[in-house]
Write a protein that holds these residues in place. Structure first.
Motif, PDB file in Angstrom:
ATOM      1  N   GLY A  56     105.691  33.525   5.099  1.00 45.81           N
ATOM      2  CA  GLY A  56     106.961  32.847   5.396  1.00 45.81           C
ATOM      3  C   GLY A  56     107.250  31.679   4.472  1.00 45.81           C
ATOM      4  O   GLY A  56     108.008  30.771   4.816  1.00 45.81           O
ATOM      5  N   MET A  57     106.644  31.700   3.294  1.00 51.64           N
ATOM      6  CA  MET A  57     106.853  30.610   2.329  1.00 51.64           C
ATOM      7  C   MET A  57     107.741  31.081   1.181  1.00 51.64           C
ATOM      8  O   MET A  57     107.874  32.272   0.936  1.00 51.64           O
ATOM      9  N   VAL A  58     108.276  30.115   0.460  1.00 52.58           N
ATOM     10  CA  VAL A  58     108.986  30.420  -0.785  1.00 52.58           C
ATOM     11  C   VAL A  58     107.930  30.595  -1.873  1.00 52.58           C
ATOM     12  O   VAL A  58     106.963  29.832  -1.941  1.00 52.58           O
ATOM     13  N   ALA A  59     108.108  31.641  -2.709  1.00 57.76           N
ATOM     14  CA  ALA A  59     107.091  31.973  -3.708  1.00 57.76           C
ATOM     15  C   ALA A  59     107.557  31.704  -5.132  1.00 57.76           C
ATOM     16  O   ALA A  59     108.609  32.177  -5.551  1.00 57.76           O
ATOM     17  N   VAL A  60     106.723  30.949  -5.852  1.00 56.77           N
ATOM     18  CA  VAL A  60     106.914  30.766  -7.281  1.00 56.77           C
ATOM     19  C   VAL A  60     105.945  31.727  -7.964  1.00 56.77           C
ATOM     20  O   VAL A  60     104.736  31.661  -7.742  1.00 56.77           O
ATOM     21  N   GLY A  61     106.462  32.642  -8.783  1.00 54.03           N
ATOM     22  CA  GLY A  61     105.604  33.555  -9.526  1.00 54.03           C
ATOM     23  C   GLY A  61     105.353  33.007 -10.919  1.00 54.03           C
ATOM     24  O   GLY A  61     106.266  32.459 -11.536  1.00 54.03           O
ATOM     25  N   GLU A  91      96.905  35.650   5.500  1.00 53.30           N
ATOM     26  CA  GLU A  91      95.973  34.723   6.165  1.00 53.30           C
ATOM     27  C   GLU A  91      95.624  33.487   5.327  1.00 53.30           C
ATOM     28  O   GLU A  91      95.610  32.369   5.845  1.00 53.30           O
ATOM     29  N   ILE A  92      95.345  33.683   4.041  1.00 54.40           N
ATOM     30  CA  ILE A  92      94.866  32.535   3.250  1.00 54.40           C
ATOM     31  C   ILE A  92      95.942  31.463   3.067  1.00 54.40           C
ATOM     32  O   ILE A  92      95.665  30.260   3.153  1.00 54.40           O
ATOM     33  N   PHE A  93      97.196  31.869   2.853  1.00 50.74           N
ATOM     34  CA  PHE A  93      98.264  30.859   2.713  1.00 50.74           C
ATOM     35  C   PHE A  93      98.603  30.229   4.064  1.00 50.74           C
ATOM     36  O   PHE A  93      98.886  29.028   4.148  1.00 50.74           O
ATOM     37  N   LEU A  94      98.542  31.034   5.127  1.00 48.79           N
ATOM     38  CA  LEU A  94      98.774  30.471   6.473  1.00 48.79           C
ATOM     39  C   LEU A  94      97.691  29.453   6.806  1.00 48.79           C
ATOM     40  O   LEU A  94      97.957  28.399   7.407  1.00 48.79           O
ATOM     41  N   THR A  95      96.456  29.758   6.416  1.00 48.16           N
ATOM     42  CA  THR A  95      95.339  28.842   6.693  1.00 48.16           C
ATOM     43  C   THR A  95      95.505  27.538   5.923  1.00 48.16           C
ATOM     44  O   THR A  95      95.259  26.445   6.452  1.00 48.16           O
ATOM     45  N   LEU A 134     100.964  21.650   8.472  1.00 42.60           N
ATOM     46  CA  LEU A 134     102.375  21.893   8.147  1.00 42.60           C
ATOM     47  C   LEU A 134     102.816  23.298   8.542  1.00 42.60           C
ATOM     48  O   LEU A 134     102.000  24.215   8.624  1.00 42.60           O
ATOM     49  N   ASP A 135     104.112  23.452   8.770  1.00 44.10           N
ATOM     50  CA  ASP A 135     104.680  24.783   8.977  1.00 44.10           C
ATOM     51  C   ASP A 135     104.732  25.492   7.624  1.00 44.10           C
ATOM     52  O   ASP A 135     105.035  24.859   6.607  1.00 44.10           O
ATOM     53  N   PRO A 136     104.506  26.811   7.617  1.00 46.89           N
ATOM     54  CA  PRO A 136     104.589  27.549   6.348  1.00 46.89           C
ATOM     55  C   PRO A 136     105.929  27.328   5.642  1.00 46.89           C
ATOM     56  O   PRO A 136     105.982  27.241   4.411  1.00 46.89           O
ATOM     57  N   GLY A 137     107.000  27.205   6.404  1.00 48.56           N
ATOM     58  CA  GLY A 137     108.322  27.022   5.805  1.00 48.56           C
ATOM     59  C   GLY A 137     108.483  25.720   5.040  1.00 48.56           C
ATOM     60  O   GLY A 137     109.428  25.551   4.271  1.00 48.56           O
ATOM     61  N   ASP A 138     107.548  24.792   5.240  1.00 51.69           N
ATOM     62  CA  ASP A 138     107.583  23.521   4.518  1.00 51.69           C
ATOM     63  C   ASP A 138     106.757  23.572   3.234  1.00 51.69           C
ATOM     64  O   ASP A 138     106.612  22.561   2.544  1.00 51.69           O
TER      65      ASP A 138
END
Ligand code: B16
Ligand code: MG
Length: 217
Positions: free
Chosen positions: A187-192, A154-158, A165-169
């Protein structure tokens, strides 16, 4: 302005462990709570609380206490912890920015991308003010309006929605296992930021924000 070397339109950052080390202050405040209720607590156990909201963190601590607690007692414990935490973060300054964090925020905007903050901490705005970086973010999610803590997406989608923006962007940056799960399930790319053997779901892991390069993604 767009940047030739990245396909992303925004980078959404976690706060604790990416921008600054508030985990240490959470640790000190929860340690006092745990000692008061007779629950074992150390830095290693504190790792499990990263990205978990206040009441969720308290539930994990109290599960190891010798007795159970009423709802009223839980609220009082959470409130006392938060007051202690707020005393601790009141001493923060821009010197508490993690190495490379400010440079990453500046680089992202310089490349024509938006910046977002996705922290489940209800004290995030205070921390940003203490660090002097509130205006470095195009959007900051208000944790008080989030129903589901990380690892829920939820928090990243928000954050993405607030940027239009779309999450994919969006690229998400996180130091916690729960946070990386939140990014991936959004649905995003994750940098750890941390260790690859810990952040196994991240698309790429860097040891610290000093190694963050937008052109790597
Ligand atoms: P508060 P993040 C999270 O911040 C912390 O990692 C977590 O340890 C803390 O319990 C949570 O915020 C809630 O904080 O009590 O201030 O609302 O990692 O999402 O930036
Ligand atoms: Mg974190």
């Amino acid at each position: 302005m767009t940047h030739a070397n990245t396909r992303y339109k925004a980078v959404i950052f976690d706060l604790d462990g990416v921008i600054t080390d508030t985990a240490h202050y959470h640790y000190l405040a929860w340690k006092r709570t745990a000692d008061a209720v007779g629950a074992p607590f150390d830095e290693e156990f504190n790792e499990q609380l990263k990205g978990v909201d206040r009441m969720g963190s308290l539930a994990l601590i109290l599960a190891r206490a010798p007795r159970s607690f009423s709802s009223e007692e839980k609220l009082a414990l959470a409130d006392a912890k938060n007051r202690h935490y707020q005393e601790l973060i009141a001493t923060m300054t821009p010197g508490d920015l993690l190495p490379g964090a400010l440079e990453a925020l500046v680089a992202v905007r310089a490349a024509g991308l938006k910046t977002g903050l996705a922290s489940v901490s209800k004290n995030a705005f205070t921390v940003l003010d203490r660090l002097g970086i509130r205006d470095r973010f195009d959007t900051v999610v208000d944790a008080a309006r989030i129903a589901n803590s990380k690892p829920h997406p939820e928090i990243f989608l928000t954050a993405a929605a607030q940027l239009g923006l779309d999450p994919g962007d969006c690229l998400g940056v996180e130091d916690a296992v729960a946070g990386v799960a939140s990014i991936k399930d959004a649905g995003m790319v994750a940098v750890g930021v941390g260790k690859p053997e810990v952040l196994t779901r991240a698309d790429r892991v860097i040891p610290s924000m000093l190694e963050f390069r937008l052109e790597d993604y």
